[in-house]
Write a protein that holds these residues in place. Structure first.
Motif, PDB file in Angstrom:
ATOM      1  N   VAL A  39      -1.529  10.401  12.406  1.00 33.05           N
ATOM      2  CA  VAL A  39      -2.996  10.474  12.341  1.00 33.05           C
ATOM      3  C   VAL A  39      -3.408  11.910  12.656  1.00 33.05           C
ATOM      4  CG1 VAL A  39      -5.163   9.674  13.353  1.00 33.05           C
ATOM      5  CG2 VAL A  39      -3.295   8.040  12.929  1.00 33.05           C
ATOM      6  N   GLU A  40      -3.949  12.572  11.620  1.00 31.38           N
ATOM      7  CA  GLU A  40      -4.305  13.979  11.756  1.00 31.38           C
ATOM      8  C   GLU A  40      -5.384  14.159  12.813  1.00 31.38           C
ATOM      9  OE1 GLU A  40      -4.708  15.512   7.833  1.00 31.38           O
ATOM     10  OE2 GLU A  40      -4.676  17.587   8.552  1.00 31.38           O
ATOM     11  N   LEU A  56     -10.259   2.178   1.704  1.00 32.17           N
ATOM     12  CA  LEU A  56      -9.179   3.151   1.854  1.00 32.17           C
ATOM     13  C   LEU A  56      -8.901   3.847   0.517  1.00 32.17           C
ATOM     14  CD1 LEU A  56      -6.969   4.552   3.435  1.00 32.17           C
ATOM     15  CD2 LEU A  56      -5.518   2.532   3.137  1.00 32.17           C
ATOM     16  N   THR A  57      -8.873   3.072  -0.557  1.00 35.48           N
ATOM     17  CA  THR A  57      -8.644   3.645  -1.881  1.00 35.48           C
ATOM     18  C   THR A  57      -9.736   4.668  -2.190  1.00 35.48           C
ATOM     19  OG1 THR A  57      -7.566   1.644  -2.640  1.00 35.48           O
ATOM     20  CG2 THR A  57      -8.470   3.075  -4.341  1.00 35.48           C
ATOM     21  N   LYS A  58     -10.955   4.323  -1.863  1.00 35.14           N
ATOM     22  CA  LYS A  58     -12.093   5.222  -2.090  1.00 35.14           C
ATOM     23  C   LYS A  58     -11.952   6.488  -1.237  1.00 35.14           C
ATOM     24  CE  LYS A  58     -17.001   4.737  -2.529  1.00 35.14           C
ATOM     25  NZ  LYS A  58     -18.068   4.180  -1.767  1.00 35.14           N
ATOM     26  N   ALA A  59     -11.616   6.303   0.026  1.00 38.31           N
ATOM     27  CA  ALA A  59     -11.485   7.462   0.935  1.00 38.31           C
ATOM     28  C   ALA A  59     -10.403   8.417   0.443  1.00 38.31           C
ATOM     29  CB  ALA A  59     -11.169   6.980   2.345  1.00 38.31           C
ATOM     30  N   SER A  86      -4.050  -7.474   9.619  1.00 42.76           N
ATOM     31  CA  SER A  86      -4.525  -8.281  10.739  1.00 42.76           C
ATOM     32  C   SER A  86      -5.980  -8.650  10.472  1.00 42.76           C
ATOM     33  CB  SER A  86      -4.397  -7.481  12.036  1.00 42.76           C
ATOM     34  OG  SER A  86      -4.991  -8.184  13.093  1.00 42.76           O
ATOM     35  N   GLY A  87      -6.220  -9.941  10.288  1.00 41.53           N
ATOM     36  CA  GLY A  87      -7.580 -10.436  10.058  1.00 41.53           C
ATOM     37  C   GLY A  87      -8.299  -9.714   8.931  1.00 41.53           C
ATOM     38  N   GLY A  88      -7.629  -9.505   7.808  1.00 39.22           N
ATOM     39  CA  GLY A  88      -8.255  -8.867   6.650  1.00 39.22           C
ATOM     40  C   GLY A  88      -8.324  -7.347   6.755  1.00 39.22           C
ATOM     41  N   LYS A  89      -7.845  -6.796   7.853  1.00 40.31           N
ATOM     42  CA  LYS A  89      -7.866  -5.337   8.026  1.00 40.31           C
ATOM     43  C   LYS A  89      -6.448  -4.772   7.923  1.00 40.31           C
ATOM     44  CE  LYS A  89     -12.229  -5.016   9.231  1.00 40.31           C
ATOM     45  NZ  LYS A  89     -13.132  -4.580   8.172  1.00 40.31           N
ATOM     46  N   LEU A  90      -6.381  -3.474   7.585  1.00 37.82           N
ATOM     47  CA  LEU A  90      -5.098  -2.770   7.598  1.00 37.82           C
ATOM     48  C   LEU A  90      -4.980  -2.090   8.957  1.00 37.82           C
ATOM     49  CD1 LEU A  90      -5.493  -1.129   4.089  1.00 37.82           C
ATOM     50  CD2 LEU A  90      -3.884  -2.972   4.683  1.00 37.82           C
ATOM     51  N   ILE A  91      -3.846  -2.273   9.622  1.00 38.43           N
ATOM     52  CA  ILE A  91      -3.690  -1.564  10.898  1.00 38.43           C
ATOM     53  C   ILE A  91      -2.392  -0.755  10.900  1.00 38.43           C
ATOM     54  CG2 ILE A  91      -5.161  -3.060  12.321  1.00 38.43           C
ATOM     55  CD1 ILE A  91      -2.625  -4.401  13.318  1.00 38.43           C
ATOM     56  N   LEU A  92      -2.422   0.318  11.672  1.00 38.51           N
ATOM     57  CA  LEU A  92      -1.269   1.219  11.758  1.00 38.51           C
ATOM     58  C   LEU A  92      -0.271   0.667  12.764  1.00 38.51           C
ATOM     59  CD1 LEU A  92      -3.270   4.585  12.084  1.00 38.51           C
ATOM     60  CD2 LEU A  92      -2.403   3.515   9.992  1.00 38.51           C
ATOM     61  N   VAL A  93       1.028   0.785  12.435  1.00 41.27           N
ATOM     62  CA  VAL A  93       2.022   0.397  13.443  1.00 41.27           C
ATOM     63  C   VAL A  93       2.161   1.558  14.436  1.00 41.27           C
ATOM     64  CG1 VAL A  93       3.202  -1.173  11.862  1.00 41.27           C
ATOM     65  CG2 VAL A  93       4.015   1.183  12.092  1.00 41.27           C
ATOM     66  N   LEU A 116      -3.583   8.992   4.103  1.00 38.64           N
ATOM     67  CA  LEU A 116      -3.785   7.532   4.111  1.00 38.64           C
ATOM     68  C   LEU A 116      -3.931   6.981   5.537  1.00 38.64           C
ATOM     69  CD1 LEU A 116      -1.943   4.993   1.846  1.00 38.64           C
ATOM     70  CD2 LEU A 116      -1.903   4.635   4.305  1.00 38.64           C
ATOM     71  N   PHE A 117      -3.037   7.412   6.420  1.00 39.19           N
ATOM     72  CA  PHE A 117      -3.053   6.852   7.782  1.00 39.19           C
ATOM     73  C   PHE A 117      -4.266   7.361   8.566  1.00 39.19           C
ATOM     74  CE2 PHE A 117       1.458   7.432   6.447  1.00 39.19           C
ATOM     75  CZ  PHE A 117       1.720   6.093   6.186  1.00 39.19           C
ATOM     76  N   THR A 118      -4.619   8.603   8.313  1.00 36.29           N
ATOM     77  CA  THR A 118      -5.771   9.186   9.006  1.00 36.29           C
ATOM     78  C   THR A 118      -7.053   8.475   8.584  1.00 36.29           C
ATOM     79  OG1 THR A 118      -4.586  11.280   9.008  1.00 36.29           O
ATOM     80  CG2 THR A 118      -6.950  11.389   9.482  1.00 36.29           C
ATOM     81  N   HIS A 119      -7.171   8.184   7.277  1.00 38.36           N
ATOM     82  CA  HIS A 119      -8.362   7.473   6.800  1.00 38.36           C
ATOM     83  C   HIS A 119      -8.478   6.096   7.459  1.00 38.36           C
ATOM     84  CE1 HIS A 119      -9.611  10.444   3.947  1.00 38.36           C
ATOM     85  NE2 HIS A 119      -8.518  10.349   3.207  1.00 38.36           N
TER      86      HIS A 119
END
Ligand SMILES: C[S@@+](CC[C@H](N)C(=O)[O-])C[C@H]1O[C@@H](n2cnc3c(N)ncnc32)[C@H](O)[C@@H]1O
Length: 334
Positions: A89-90, A47-50, A74-81, A33-36
């Motif tokens: 992140v692979e 992301l669900t599709k990936a 953030s602004g409609g996007k998903l961001i990693l902490v 999930l995080f790598t995608h």
């Protein structure tokens, strides 16, 4: 007058359902999930599709990761902490996803812990998590330890100056992470990783990959039974403390003392309890985990570890913090 606050069930509820957090994080790592997200699939639909999930499940796992604070919007996007970005992140050199899955094989057994704790069979010195395992299992295990051990090795070198040392003995050295980092930093240092028979070929793979084959040896040595190499002037024993009981660890430290060169420094980096044996939680739980395989393993305290070194004959025995709440480093000089 303010009423004295009374306890609530909040902490207990959180603790008793913590298995769901563990399961959710492991699933996210397994699904990449995080790598995608890092690769650009940074909204719920893409992301669900990936991840190849149906929308309902995709929504569930993404919302769970947001709820756990592992993602932010953030602004409609998903961001990693920050920690997720660095360690989950692979493909990044800091990737530690394998370490996140390290204890997953114990998962079912934690669900029957009370039954396990009522068993009366005498504990076994041979620790079946490492004795008689297959090479494939050793590979899985040490992809995990290597992903976290390289950082630990560098932390060790930031604390301990090995200038002038010639031979490092790594007792139960696993992937050889500490030796690889040390030999990379000190061109005149040689190292021997002592390991169980199934692990040595895997250790050799890590050594070969590091290009240090001429200076690091992977040697079969069950540290409970086999002799140690002579004349090491520095020794490390890391992250295997809770796997054995007091007698066994005391014997290993004693054997190391006898084999080492005079003036040599011994470092036991272990998941040790504070002196009053009331915490921290992580070492306490490593000790409890040993029940699952019915080993002699236990949570040792730093005071006990210092006692093993002192009884063996080491001088200037002292303990330093290593990874707060997780590992302590106890050291002594022959
Ligand atoms: C959690 S790993 C830590 C590996 C390495 N020290 C590190 O910090 O990356 C514990 C290691 O201790 C090794 N070990 C446990 N019992 C052992 C024994 N009796 N003889 C040799 N190695 C042993 C295991 O095979 C495993 O590689």
């Amino acid at each position: 007058m303010a009423k004295a606050s009374r306890p609530t069930t909040r902490r207990l509820q959180q603790m008793v359902r913590a298995y769901r957090e563990a399961g959710a994080l492991m699933a996210a790592v397994e699904l990449g999930l995080f790598t995608h997200i890092a690769n650009g699939a940074d909204d719920e639909v893409s992301l669900t599709k990936a991840m190849g999930l149906q929308p309902l499940h995709g929504e569930r796992i993404i919302i769970a990761m947001l709820g756990l604070g592992l993602l932010k919007r953030s602004g409609g996007k998903l961001i990693l902490v920050e920690d997720v970005e660095r360690y989950l992140v692979e493909g990044k050199p800091t990737y530690a996803g394998e370490w996140m899955l390290f204890t997953k094989p114990d998962w079912d057994e934690w669900g029957r812990l009370s039954t396990i704790l009522q068993e009366q069979a005498p504990p076994l010195l041979e620790n079946k998590t490492v004795a008689g395992i297959t090479i494939e299992e050793a590979r899985r295990y040490h992809r995990g330890t290597y992903s976290i051990g390289r950082g630990a090795g560098r932390l060790f070198l930031n604390q301990v100056d090995l200038t002038g040392k010639t031979l490092l003995m790594d007792i139960g050295g696993g992937s050889g992470a500490y030796c690889i980092e040390a030999c990379n930093r000190y061109p005149n240092l040689r190292a021997i990783v002592l390991e169980m028979p199934a692990v040595v070929p895997v250790t050799q793979e890590f050594i070969d990959e590091s290009g240090l084959t001429d200076r690091i040896e992977a040697r079969v040595c069950d540290f409970n039974h086999d002799p140690f190499p002579e004349e090491a002037d520095v020794a490390v024993m890391a992250s295997n403390l809770p796997m054995y009981g007091r007698e066994a660890i005391g014997a290993v430290v004693g054997k190391a003392y006898k084999a080492m060169a005079s003036g040599g420094a011994f470092h036991l980096i272990g998941e040790a309890l504070d002196p009053d044996r009331s915490g921290p939680p992580d070492p306490a739980l490593w000790g409890l985990a040993q029940a699952i395989n019915n080993t002699t393993g236990i949570a040792h305290s730093v005071a006990e570890v210092e006692g093993y070194l002192t009884s063996a004959g080491f001088n200037d025995v002292q303990t330093m913090g290593f990874v707060e709440g997780i590992l302590q480093r106890t050291t002594g000089i022959k």
